[in-house]
Structures are given as structure tokens and as C-alpha cells.
Write a protein that holds these residues in place. Structure first.
Motif, short mmCIF file in Angstrom:
data_model
loop_
_atom_site.label_atom_id
_atom_site.label_comp_id
_atom_site.label_asym_id
_atom_site.label_seq_id
_atom_site.Cartn_x
_atom_site.Cartn_y
_atom_site.Cartn_z
N GLU A 319 9.92 7.80 -4.37
CA GLU A 319 10.82 8.28 -3.38
C GLU A 319 9.83 8.05 -1.83
O GLU A 319 10.19 7.66 -0.81
CB GLU A 319 11.04 9.49 -3.45
CG GLU A 319 12.08 10.17 -2.31
CD GLU A 319 12.51 11.75 -2.77
OE1 GLU A 319 13.25 12.22 -1.88
OE2 GLU A 319 12.31 12.26 -3.76
N LEU A 320 8.88 8.60 -1.98
CA LEU A 320 7.79 8.56 -0.64
C LEU A 320 7.51 7.06 -0.39
O LEU A 320 7.24 6.85 0.59
CB LEU A 320 6.60 9.40 -1.02
CG LEU A 320 5.63 9.44 0.14
CD1 LEU A 320 6.26 10.06 1.48
CD2 LEU A 320 4.37 10.24 -0.15
N ALA A 321 7.17 6.33 -1.42
CA ALA A 321 7.11 4.98 -1.23
C ALA A 321 8.14 4.27 -0.45
O ALA A 321 7.87 3.27 0.45
CB ALA A 321 6.60 4.27 -2.41
N GLY A 322 9.36 4.68 -0.80
CA GLY A 322 10.53 4.12 -0.20
C GLY A 322 10.62 4.48 1.14
O GLY A 322 10.78 3.88 2.02
N ASN A 338 -6.57 6.32 -8.79
CA ASN A 338 -5.94 5.49 -10.15
C ASN A 338 -5.17 4.21 -9.45
O ASN A 338 -4.41 4.18 -8.81
CB ASN A 338 -4.84 6.64 -10.91
CG ASN A 338 -4.35 5.79 -11.84
OD1 ASN A 338 -4.75 4.37 -12.15
ND2 ASN A 338 -3.41 6.48 -12.74
N ALA A 339 -6.09 3.27 -9.53
CA ALA A 339 -5.72 2.15 -8.92
C ALA A 339 -4.43 1.44 -9.66
O ALA A 339 -3.61 0.46 -8.94
CB ALA A 339 -6.66 0.94 -8.94
N GLN A 340 -4.26 1.92 -10.83
CA GLN A 340 -2.83 1.56 -11.46
C GLN A 340 -1.65 1.94 -10.88
O GLN A 340 -0.48 1.20 -10.60
CB GLN A 340 -2.84 1.83 -12.96
CG GLN A 340 -3.86 1.21 -13.81
CD GLN A 340 -3.85 1.65 -15.20
OE1 GLN A 340 -3.53 2.58 -15.57
NE2 GLN A 340 -4.21 0.65 -16.19
N THR A 341 -1.73 3.29 -10.41
CA THR A 341 -0.37 3.73 -9.73
C THR A 341 -0.45 3.40 -8.38
O THR A 341 0.69 3.12 -7.64
CB THR A 341 -0.41 5.46 -9.95
OG1 THR A 341 -1.85 5.75 -9.41
CG2 THR A 341 -0.11 5.91 -11.30
N LEU A 342 -1.60 2.92 -7.82
CA LEU A 342 -1.71 2.49 -6.35
C LEU A 342 -1.11 1.23 -6.48
O LEU A 342 -0.17 0.73 -5.47
CB LEU A 342 -3.10 2.30 -5.84
CG LEU A 342 -3.28 1.49 -4.71
CD1 LEU A 342 -2.80 2.09 -3.45
CD2 LEU A 342 -4.93 1.45 -4.33
N LEU A 346 2.30 0.17 -4.05
CA LEU A 346 2.22 -1.08 -3.41
C LEU A 346 3.48 -1.84 -3.70
O LEU A 346 4.13 -2.57 -2.73
CB LEU A 346 0.91 -1.62 -3.44
CG LEU A 346 -0.12 -0.96 -2.73
CD1 LEU A 346 -1.33 -1.85 -2.97
CD2 LEU A 346 0.03 -0.79 -1.44
N ASP A 347 3.96 -2.07 -4.96
CA ASP A 347 4.84 -2.70 -5.44
C ASP A 347 6.29 -2.27 -4.58
O ASP A 347 7.09 -3.01 -4.09
CB ASP A 347 5.38 -2.71 -6.72
CG ASP A 347 4.28 -3.73 -7.54
OD1 ASP A 347 3.69 -4.48 -6.94
OD2 ASP A 347 3.99 -3.35 -8.82
N ALA A 348 6.43 -0.76 -4.48
CA ALA A 348 7.53 -0.30 -3.55
C ALA A 348 7.47 -0.52 -2.14
O ALA A 348 8.17 -0.10 -1.43
CB ALA A 348 7.65 1.03 -4.14
#
Length: 378
Positions: A319-322, A338-342, A346-348
Motif C-alpha cells: 500500500e505505501l509502496a503503491g 532486510n534487503a529481501q523486503t527492500l 522496489l518491485d512495486a
């Protein structure tokens, strides 16, 4: 880098919390850097944009001790529980600052003197569950006694003057009540024991006031570097307005205030916002509000020039990424543990591309780290 002598608790197999302690430190840094670069490789961050990783002291860096109290009144253990549920005493853990290690020896004796019965998990009996000790860069201490009930509070107060005599660096003391039989560190209610209720954490020219239930990075040197980098990177793009979402006690917001931007910090924890407001008392262009980061952004009108996000390990979420993707915000400073969630966030946000990145080794001897990235709208 030369390999330091391993912890004797690690060597004996009593504690393996530092899962990478047996790995040479330079190898640790290379492995962390490679993982972050691999995770973000598809997001346009060129090799030349990666700054060298910021190394930490391998031992003696941790400014907060979270000690499980076990054993008996006469022979308490301060440390962790082993798989069988017995206490493992780690009061000399070499991760902690020297001031904390010295304080834990005094506090173990205080448990006996004040007759604070350690809590026993299998029987659900006893009172003292944890001791939480934080040391400021000035050498002052905050000590919190996490109790099941108020029953021992009178005894703690009775012996507190003696404790302060033996531990003159003790500035803030409190009781936290955690009555539930659950694997949670602390409860909601805090009972102050000293007139002073905040610990001043001086980092990179900032005086951050830490209240008992406020979060602060456990590696002071890396926190100082993180805020210094944040100020520098934000200053390089010269925004007039900044939001610091997930602002905590206000580290990024207060650092960025020195760039001349008008800064608004948003944090869901009232304790953290109270700390941040105290730190910003003399700064007219910084304000802090209690609120959910995503809800604040969604309800706001015009976006700022730059947004800082420093979320928990789960990341900022879709939601915030969007919202950031569609907002028109020119720059985002993203501090991630946590670079995995980063990478997922970034994908979003495909319009916001990383132009600079740096790893800070906030958590030596483990697979964890902090990574700071500056995103720019393409």
C-alpha cells in the motif's frame, strides 16, 4: 582484517546467537555485500553506485542488553535460556559495551540483595523476567526491571539508593510490568523509579532523548554513520520538504533538519514521538506526530519533495509502496534492515530507481545488516 579471539561462550557451545562469529570478519562483510548486491541487481543500481560497506567493531559495540533472568535469588543467571529451559549466564558477553558488562555484575548482586525472585517459565512462578540495560555514548545507563507484578517494586525502591551508589552511572531506572505468560519482552505499563526519565544518546552531533519503551539502534557507531549519511545524501538533492515515516525517536528527521528542509516525522509509538519532540524542542522546522505511516501518506494532500522510510523487517508493504510510486515524490531515502523486503518494495515502485547504496554492518557476527539506498524518480 585480523580475526578476533572468539567468545568463550561460543567456543563452549553455550550460546550460538552470533551465528557468524566463527567466520573472519572480512569474509562476513564480503558475504553481506554480495547478498545485497544480488538482491538489488535487477533494480538498476550499477556497481559504481555502491559505496564500500561500513565496518563495525566486531565486539563491544552493543549498547543494549536484553537479559533473561533465571536461577535463584541467591544465584541468578542473566543471559538466555538453553533448549532445556535452564539459564545460561552471559553477563560477560563480549558483544556488550564495557559499561554494560560492568553494570550486569552489579545488577546480579542487586537481584540477591533486593530478593527479586527470577521468573521460572515451566512453573510460572517468580517475579523478575528480564533486565534491560542501555548505555549512552556519555556512559550513562538506563536499567529496566521487567516484572510479572508490582509485588517487588517496594523492595527495589528500598535498595535503589544503594544500587546508585554502587553504579554511579545509573541515570534512569524503571519497572516494566509484563504479567502474561508469553514470549514477549515487555508489557505496556512502565513505572519510573528515578526523577530522570530519558537517556540522552549523543550521536553525530544529535542529542536524542530515549524514553524507556523507545527503540534505538543497538550499535551506536553505526547509528551515527547512518544519520550522517542520511543528512549528506538528502542534502545533495536539497529538498524543501521531507517526511520521515517510521521516524522512531527522530534520528533521520533531526539529522535532516540541519539541511534546511522542513521535516515532519510520523511514528506509531507515542513513547518514541514523546522522545523525538523532546529532542526537537529548539528546532522550529521539525515536527513529530503519532500515526501510522501508510495512513498518514494516504490521507495527506500534496506530497513532499523527499520521503524517508525506515520500516521494520517486513518492509513498507504494497500500500505505501503503491502510494510512493503514484505520488510524484522525487526522492526516497530507504533505510532497510532486510534487503529481501527492500527488493520486494522496489518491485512495486518501478519509477523510483536506486542511484546510491551502502551497507552498514549494524549487526556483526550475524547475517543481518542495515542498507541505505537513495531512490530517484526516473
Amino acid at each position: 582484517m585480523p580475526q578476533v579471539q572468539l567468545c568463550h561462550h561460543f567456543d563452549a557451545g553455550r550460546c550460538r546467537s552470533c551465528t557468524w562469529l566463527g567466520t573472519p570478519y572480512d569474509v562476513q562483510l564480503v558475504a553481506k555485500q554480495r547478498q545485497v548486491e544480488d538482491l538489488l541487481a535487477g533494480h538498476g543500481l550499477a556497481d559504481a553506485s555502491w559505496l564500500p560497506p561500513v565496518a563495525s567493531a566486531q565486539l563491544g559495540f552493543r549498547n543494549k542488553a536484553k537479559m533473561v533472568v533465571h536461577g535463584t535469588v541467591e544465584a541468578p543467571t542473566l543471559g538466555i535460556l538453553n533448549p532445556a529451559g535452564a539459564g545460561v549466564d552471559l553477563r560477560d558477553c563480549p558483544l556488550h559495551t564495557p559499561g554494560i558488562r560492568a553494570a550486569l555484575r552489579v545488577l546480579a548482586a542487586f537481584v540477591t540483595r533486593a530478593a527479586l525472585t527470577p521468573y521460572d517459565v515451566p512453573t510460572r512462578r517468580g517475579e523478575l523476567k528480564h533486565l534491560l540495560v542501555t548505555e549512552s555514548p556519555d556512559g550513562e545507563l538506563m536499567v529496566r526491571f521487567v516484572l510479572r507484578s508490582q509485588e517487588p517494586v517496594a523492595r527495589i525502591r528500598k535498595h535503589l539508593a544503594g544500587l546508585r551508589s554502587e553504579l554511579p552511572t545509573l541515570a534512569v531506572a524503571s519497572v516494566n510490568l509484563q504479567p502474561e505468560h508469553k514470549a514477549i519482552l515487555e508489557g505496556d505499563r512502565e513505572i519510573p523509579l528515578t526523577e530522570q526519565e530519558t537517556l540522552t544518546m549523543r550521536v553525530d552531533g544529535l542529542a536524542l532523548h530515549l524514553r524507556p519503551q523507545s527503540f534505538f539502534q543497538t550499535n551506536t557507531a553505526m547509528a551515527a554513520e547512518l544519520y550522517r549519511l542520511g543528512r549528506s545524501w538528502v542534502g545533495s538533492v536539497a529538498p524543501a520538504t521531507v517526511w520521515d515515516l517510521y521516524c522512531g525517536v527522530g534520528g533521520f528527521a533531526l539529522a535532516i533538519a540541519g539541511t534546511g528542509a522542513a521535516v515532519t516525522g510520523i511514528e506509531i509509538s507515542p513513547e518514541a514521538v514523546a522522545s523525538a519532540r523532546l529532542s526537537a524542542a529548539d528546532l522550529p522546522d521539525v515536527r513529530f506526530e503519532v500515526g501510522d505511516a501508510t495512513a498518514y501518506a494516504a490521507a495527506a494532500g500534496a506530497p513532499p519533495d523527499l520521503v524517508v522510510v525506515n520500516p521494520p523487517r517486513r518492509g513498507i508493504g504494497p500500500e505505501l509502496a503503491g502510494w510512493l510510486e503514484s505520488s510524484g515524490v522525487r526522492h526516497v531515502l530507504y533505510s532497510s534492515c532486510n534487503a529481501q523486503t527492500l527488493a520486494k518494495d522496489l518491485d512495486a515502485m518501478p519509477s523510483l530507481r536506486p542511484v546510491r547504496g551502502q551497507l552498514l554492518d549494524m549487526f556483526p557476527n550475524t547475517a543481518h545488516y542495515e542498507v541505505l539506498t537513495l531512490l530517484e524518480r526516473s
